[in-house]
Design an enzyme around this catalytic site. Sequence first.
Site, PDB file in Angstrom:
ATOM      1  N   ASN A   7       0.883  -1.167   0.000  1.00 44.36           N
ATOM      2  CA  ASN A   7       0.000   0.000   0.000  1.00 44.36           C
ATOM      3  C   ASN A   7       0.922   1.217   0.000  1.00 44.36           C
ATOM      4  O   ASN A   7       1.470   1.595   1.032  1.00 44.36           O
ATOM      5  CB  ASN A   7      -0.893  -0.018   1.241  1.00 44.36           C
ATOM      6  CG  ASN A   7      -1.874   1.138   1.271  1.00 44.36           C
ATOM      7  OD1 ASN A   7      -1.793   2.040   0.427  1.00 44.36           O
ATOM      8  ND2 ASN A   7      -2.771   1.123   2.228  1.00 44.36           N
ATOM      9  N   ARG A  95      -2.705  -2.196  -3.243  1.00 47.15           N
ATOM     10  CA  ARG A  95      -3.924  -1.468  -2.946  1.00 47.15           C
ATOM     11  C   ARG A  95      -3.909  -0.214  -3.834  1.00 47.15           C
ATOM     12  O   ARG A  95      -2.937   0.529  -3.851  1.00 47.15           O
ATOM     13  CB  ARG A  95      -3.930  -1.076  -1.461  1.00 47.15           C
ATOM     14  CG  ARG A  95      -5.172  -0.347  -1.030  1.00 47.15           C
ATOM     15  CD  ARG A  95      -4.896   1.087  -0.758  1.00 47.15           C
ATOM     16  NE  ARG A  95      -6.128   1.793  -0.423  1.00 47.15           N
ATOM     17  CZ  ARG A  95      -6.163   2.996   0.104  1.00 47.15           C
ATOM     18  NH1 ARG A  95      -5.038   3.625   0.372  1.00 47.15           N
ATOM     19  NH2 ARG A  95      -7.289   3.583   0.336  1.00 47.15           N
ATOM     20  N   HIS A 184     -12.944   2.186   0.906  1.00 43.97           N
ATOM     21  CA  HIS A 184     -12.853   1.097   1.906  1.00 43.97           C
ATOM     22  C   HIS A 184     -13.447  -0.197   1.355  1.00 43.97           C
ATOM     23  O   HIS A 184     -13.845  -1.069   2.122  1.00 43.97           O
ATOM     24  CB  HIS A 184     -13.616   1.438   3.205  1.00 43.97           C
ATOM     25  CG  HIS A 184     -12.989   2.498   4.041  1.00 43.97           C
ATOM     26  ND1 HIS A 184     -13.741   3.371   4.775  1.00 43.97           N
ATOM     27  CD2 HIS A 184     -11.686   2.806   4.289  1.00 43.97           C
ATOM     28  CE1 HIS A 184     -12.935   4.201   5.439  1.00 43.97           C
ATOM     29  NE2 HIS A 184     -11.687   3.879   5.148  1.00 43.97           N
ATOM     30  N   ARG A 245     -12.190  14.315   9.130  1.00 42.56           N
ATOM     31  CA  ARG A 245     -13.024  14.707   7.969  1.00 42.56           C
ATOM     32  C   ARG A 245     -14.448  14.987   8.420  1.00 42.56           C
ATOM     33  O   ARG A 245     -14.979  14.288   9.291  1.00 42.56           O
ATOM     34  CB  ARG A 245     -13.046  13.584   6.927  1.00 42.56           C
ATOM     35  CG  ARG A 245     -11.747  13.422   6.209  1.00 42.56           C
ATOM     36  CD  ARG A 245     -11.821  12.294   5.193  1.00 42.56           C
ATOM     37  NE  ARG A 245     -10.601  11.526   5.216  1.00 42.56           N
ATOM     38  CZ  ARG A 245     -10.519  10.233   4.947  1.00 42.56           C
ATOM     39  NH1 ARG A 245     -11.588   9.546   4.613  1.00 42.56           N
ATOM     40  NH2 ARG A 245      -9.368   9.616   5.012  1.00 42.56           N
ATOM     41  N   GLU A 387      -7.625  -6.097   5.549  1.00 43.98           N
ATOM     42  CA  GLU A 387      -7.573  -5.644   4.156  1.00 43.98           C
ATOM     43  C   GLU A 387      -6.401  -6.267   3.400  1.00 43.98           C
ATOM     44  O   GLU A 387      -6.512  -6.569   2.218  1.00 43.98           O
ATOM     45  CB  GLU A 387      -7.494  -4.119   4.116  1.00 43.98           C
ATOM     46  CG  GLU A 387      -8.800  -3.492   4.581  1.00 43.98           C
ATOM     47  CD  GLU A 387      -8.715  -1.998   4.853  1.00 43.98           C
ATOM     48  OE1 GLU A 387      -8.880  -1.238   3.911  1.00 43.98           O
ATOM     49  OE2 GLU A 387      -8.469  -1.614   6.001  1.00 43.98           O
TER      50      GLU A 387
END
Length: 401
Positions: A7, A95, A184, A245, A387
Amino acid sequence: MNVLVINSGSSSIKYQLINMETEASLCSGLVERIGEPVGKLTHKTHPDTDAEKKIALNEAFADHVAGMKRVVDLITDSTDGVIKDKSEIYAIGHRVLLGGEKITKSIKIDEWAKDVIREYFPLGPLHNPANLAGIEVAEELFPGVPSVGVFDTEFHQTMPQKAFLYPLPYSMYEDLQVRRYGFHGTSHRYVTKQAAKFLGKPVDELNIITCHLGNGCSMCAIKNGKCVDTTMGLTPLEGLMMGTRCGDIDPAIVPFVMEKTGISAAEMDTVMNKQSGLKGICGMNDMRDIHAARLEGNEKAQLAFDMMSYRIKKYVGAFMAVVGEVDAVVFTAGIGENDEHMRAAVCQDMEHLGLFIDLEENNTRRGVARSISKGGKVDILIIPTNEELEIAQATVEVLKG
Ligand code: AMP
């Protein structure tokens, strides 16, 4: 058979080497501050087992290739390494943030795939260029080893138009690809498969609502195993309130604040992405700090917690209306898996919708998939996400056809 999962960020590389037969992580780590005078490499062999060994290095990594070369040295080290040489790596799973409408499934990386990742640079300006850099590093350091791209947006490509379009002029969709993509996806897909296993139901008969609650937060409405709606949109800013956020706000706030304060579009973007959410309300964005503060009577910390749980609860209700007969609400990621207060607040007073939380079971922390429901029509599950394993499995699936 080992798969290396990468990633790649703009100045970092997160990696994990997974043995696909045992699904065990052989090593994992993070290279940070690439390009800075002093970088940092944190490496763990056999993470989260009794044999775990940690190595921390502070040294300069001129670029991503230099950082990854150092990782290869550690992985193949004659004393602390976990494989003899690079030939023991079967494939590399990357990813990638955004594949848009062009890449709807994990894909073996070729020139076309790289062009598509490049094409979406404007929509994923922070991630797509960095993800492509990771792919190019892998091509340089592991010649002949296939790379597979696993996209955050893939899982949400089953959303119908009525869910993914914004009620803006249709030409904005046609000309600028302005639509909801969702993110996600790897986590939502992984926990969906795990929830199906846990409930003993085929995935394509599973109706669930998944809540990925970490630093970034998103939820997904899943009908017959497929995503029919999600909370994130064109970017990961839409939807739930998150660590830093803002999530959903009245879009008219943006020009209003810009006109009143004179800040630029880029500054407004920074405010909404980095200075809002939990941090914007109480100055903290780690939920553990927020709990400590609210226990000491910090009212802003309490407010931040209440706002976040309220907004999750609101989406649970909305997605129950979208999905219909719901088998389970699933909690995952840092907050979803570990924060009993958040789960309790979200599920409180939801009995009329079939959710009965077992507060005692909710308070136990076991790090394994489990139900925290005490009956009722809708199960409440905690499913630890993984993940990296999902990316590694998708990588093998693509290569084995
Ligand atoms: P993630 O992005 O999935 O790594 O999740 C990060 C978030 O999980 C941070 O806000 C942490 O505060 C939160 N988190 C991790 N452990 C706990 C815990 N034991 N209780 C509450 N929040 C936690």
